[in-house]
Enzyme design. Structure first.
Site, PDB file in Angstrom:
ATOM      1  N   MET A 198       0.939  -1.124   0.239  1.00  7.75           N
ATOM      2  CA  MET A 198       0.118   0.002   0.072  1.00  7.75           C
ATOM      3  C   MET A 198       0.939   1.305   0.115  1.00  7.75           C
ATOM      4  O   MET A 198       0.397   2.388   0.257  1.00  7.75           O
ATOM      5  CB  MET A 198      -0.832  -0.002   1.257  1.00  7.75           C
ATOM      6  CG  MET A 198      -1.911  -1.091   1.038  1.00  7.75           C
ATOM      7  SD  MET A 198      -3.452  -0.919   1.994  1.00  7.75           S
ATOM      8  CE  MET A 198      -2.916  -0.600   3.478  1.00  7.75           C
ATOM      9  N   HIS A 231       9.577  -3.537   3.673  1.00 12.29           N
ATOM     10  CA  HIS A 231       9.228  -3.683   2.193  1.00 12.29           C
ATOM     11  C   HIS A 231      10.314  -3.932   1.255  1.00 12.29           C
ATOM     12  O   HIS A 231      10.287  -4.844   0.439  1.00 12.29           O
ATOM     13  CB  HIS A 231       8.231  -2.570   1.330  1.00 12.29           C
ATOM     14  CG  HIS A 231       7.261  -2.146   2.185  1.00 12.29           C
ATOM     15  ND1 HIS A 231       6.776  -0.882   2.798  1.00 12.29           N
ATOM     16  CD2 HIS A 231       5.949  -2.673   2.033  1.00 12.29           C
ATOM     17  CE1 HIS A 231       5.792  -0.849   3.270  1.00 12.29           C
ATOM     18  NE2 HIS A 231       4.923  -1.831   3.082  1.00 12.29           N
ATOM     19  N   GLN A 255     -10.276  -2.336   2.520  1.00 15.60           N
ATOM     20  CA  GLN A 255      -9.923  -3.064   3.778  1.00 15.60           C
ATOM     21  C   GLN A 255      -9.899  -2.021   4.711  1.00 15.60           C
ATOM     22  O   GLN A 255      -9.417  -2.640   5.859  1.00 15.60           O
ATOM     23  CB  GLN A 255      -8.546  -3.786   3.191  1.00 15.60           C
ATOM     24  CG  GLN A 255      -7.551  -3.024   3.012  1.00 15.60           C
ATOM     25  CD  GLN A 255      -6.143  -3.860   2.816  1.00 15.60           C
ATOM     26  OE1 GLN A 255      -5.953  -3.938   1.680  1.00 15.60           O
ATOM     27  NE2 GLN A 255      -5.211  -3.779   3.505  1.00 15.60           N
ATOM     28  N   GLY A 309       4.708 -10.089   4.226  1.00 13.44           N
ATOM     29  CA  GLY A 309       5.400  -9.971   5.427  1.00 13.44           C
ATOM     30  C   GLY A 309       4.594 -10.855   6.567  1.00 13.44           C
ATOM     31  O   GLY A 309       3.495 -10.723   6.809  1.00 13.44           O
ATOM     32  N   GLN A 350      -2.978 -12.070   7.917  1.00 12.69           N
ATOM     33  CA  GLN A 350      -3.184 -11.697   6.447  1.00 12.69           C
ATOM     34  C   GLN A 350      -2.607 -13.240   5.542  1.00 12.69           C
ATOM     35  O   GLN A 350      -3.055 -13.256   4.599  1.00 12.69           O
ATOM     36  CB  GLN A 350      -2.847 -10.646   6.213  1.00 12.69           C
ATOM     37  CG  GLN A 350      -2.493 -10.140   4.718  1.00 12.69           C
ATOM     38  CD  GLN A 350      -2.285  -8.588   4.522  1.00 12.69           C
ATOM     39  OE1 GLN A 350      -3.048  -7.956   4.556  1.00 12.69           O
ATOM     40  NE2 GLN A 350      -0.966  -8.464   3.973  1.00 12.69           N
ATOM     41  N   MET A 381       8.605  -2.853  11.677  1.00 11.54           N
ATOM     42  CA  MET A 381       8.381  -1.651  10.595  1.00 11.54           C
ATOM     43  C   MET A 381       7.184  -1.650  10.105  1.00 11.54           C
ATOM     44  O   MET A 381       6.505  -2.699   9.836  1.00 11.54           O
ATOM     45  CB  MET A 381       9.715  -1.941   9.643  1.00 11.54           C
ATOM     46  CG  MET A 381      10.744  -1.429  10.073  1.00 11.54           C
ATOM     47  SD  MET A 381      11.893  -1.285   8.663  1.00 11.54           S
ATOM     48  CE  MET A 381      13.361  -0.920   9.608  1.00 11.54           C
ATOM     49  N   SER A 382       6.518  -0.548   9.858  1.00  5.69           N
ATOM     50  CA  SER A 382       5.143  -0.250   9.549  1.00  5.69           C
ATOM     51  C   SER A 382       5.004   1.166   8.887  1.00  5.69           C
ATOM     52  O   SER A 382       5.586   1.893   9.170  1.00  5.69           O
ATOM     53  CB  SER A 382       4.070  -0.429  10.521  1.00  5.69           C
ATOM     54  OG  SER A 382       2.934   0.200  10.294  1.00  5.69           O
ATOM     55  N   ARG A 429       2.742   2.910   9.122  1.00  5.84           N
ATOM     56  CA  ARG A 429       2.161   3.728  10.191  1.00  5.84           C
ATOM     57  C   ARG A 429       2.958   4.279  11.130  1.00  5.84           C
ATOM     58  O   ARG A 429       2.479   5.428  11.688  1.00  5.84           O
ATOM     59  CB  ARG A 429       1.011   3.007  10.775  1.00  5.84           C
ATOM     60  CG  ARG A 429      -0.119   2.720  10.046  1.00  5.84           C
ATOM     61  CD  ARG A 429      -1.209   1.897  11.028  1.00  5.84           C
ATOM     62  NE  ARG A 429      -2.494   1.994  10.148  1.00  5.84           N
ATOM     63  CZ  ARG A 429      -2.916   0.930   9.465  1.00  5.84           C
ATOM     64  NH1 ARG A 429      -2.172  -0.084   9.312  1.00  5.84           N
ATOM     65  NH2 ARG A 429      -3.959   0.861   8.807  1.00  5.84           N
TER      66      ARG A 429
END
Ligand code: PAF
Length: 282
Positions: free
Chosen positions: A30, A37, A61, A149, A155, A186-187, A189
């Site tokens: 995203m 990533h 989602q 991930g 998910q 890590m995100s 967000r």
């Protein structure tokens, strides 16, 4: 580097390449790309001749309109970051219409109950949205191998189920969680965390590691009680759930047995930002 916004242009470009028998890797994202990533991208590049990275903030989602609005959108930076890894990556950054053709709705799926646990309980319809977009992207890109991930372990499990149930010819590869040096998973967000929350957030992984240790000698219930207490009076972090689950069913474990494999899952609010993480226990 090629960046496509139009699925028809992407598919005609890919079909010419695939005729040569090249293996195609795929990393769906995203955007707001970070080192987590990039670790998926590197793994995919090592194992395939071609790589598509999709960048698409999927509206179906999100169960929270504000979260969708605030989700970081940084396409130019993302493309520049990918260029530093390889100029041969093919980016697919579609519009909402290119994906949904004017009908921005999620399909309804059954994932044999996996979708009702954890994230599914707290984010209504989330996995219908994920299933819809991932299935659509697989139809468009038709990859041989797709990389996800383990931070979003539920998910990943659901996507394996999607592929099995819908007989989609793609290998799903789960990749290890990438962490900051302080342990925070890590995100995308994380960039929205205010300094005091960013400082507090590594407490999540620290607690998961301690929980793992306790799980060696204590019951799942006792460990859950202990974790709940750690967050009870925390100044910056609010626990939404901590669950120890069987990795096959994702159901909360009542009594542990030696033959099963367990993982601990956590969701925490840092201000209005929801962070998730998990850890293998045995
Ligand atoms: O994990 C994500 O970033 C998203 O859920 C995914 C798989 C790209 C689908 O939108």
């Amino acid at each position: 580097m090629l960046v496509f916004a139009d699925k028809n242009k992407l598919t005609s470009h890919l079909s010419a390449l695939k005729e040569k028998g090249l293996s195609l890797g795929f990393v769906p994202t995203m955007g707001a790309l970070h080192e987590g990533h990039i670790s998926l991208v590197r793994q995919a590049l090592d194992n395939n001749s071609l790589l598509v990275v999709s960048i698409f903030v999927n509206p179906t989602q999100f169960d929270n309109a504000e979260d969708l609005k605030k989700y970081p959108r940084t396409l130019e930076d993302d493309v520049n970051l990918l260029k530093t890894v390889s100029k041969n990556i093919i980016v697919y950054a579609p519009t909402v219409d290119d994906i949904y053709n004017g009908n921005t709705k999620a399909q309804t799926f059954s994932f044999d109950g996996l979708e009702f646990e954890m994230e599914g309980r707290f984010r209504k319809g989330h996995f219908d949205g994920v299933g819809t977009i991932v299935k659509r992207l697989f139809e468009i890109v038709q990859p041989d191998n797709a990389y996800f991930g383990e931070k979003d372990f539920q998910q990943l499990t659901i996507i394996k189920k999607l592929v099995e149930k819908h007989k989609i010819p793609v290998n799903i590869i789960g990749c290890k969680i990438h962490r900051e040096s302080n342990g925070l998973a890590m995100s995308s967000r994380n960039v929205r965390l205010k300094p005091e929350y960013k400082k507090a957030a590594p407490f999540i992984y620290k607690t998961l590691k301690a929980a793992k240790q306790k799980f060696g000698t204590k019951s799942a219930n006792k460990v859950t009680e202990w974790v709940t207490k750690q967050f009870a009076n925390h100044d910056f972090l609010e626990l939404e759930y901590f669950i120890i689950a069987d990795i096959d069913t994702l159901k909360t474990v009542k009594r542990k047995t030696k033959t099963k494999t367990y993982r601990a899952f956590i969701a925490v609010y840092a201000d209005d930002i929801r962070l998730i993480d998990n850890i293998a226990l045995n």
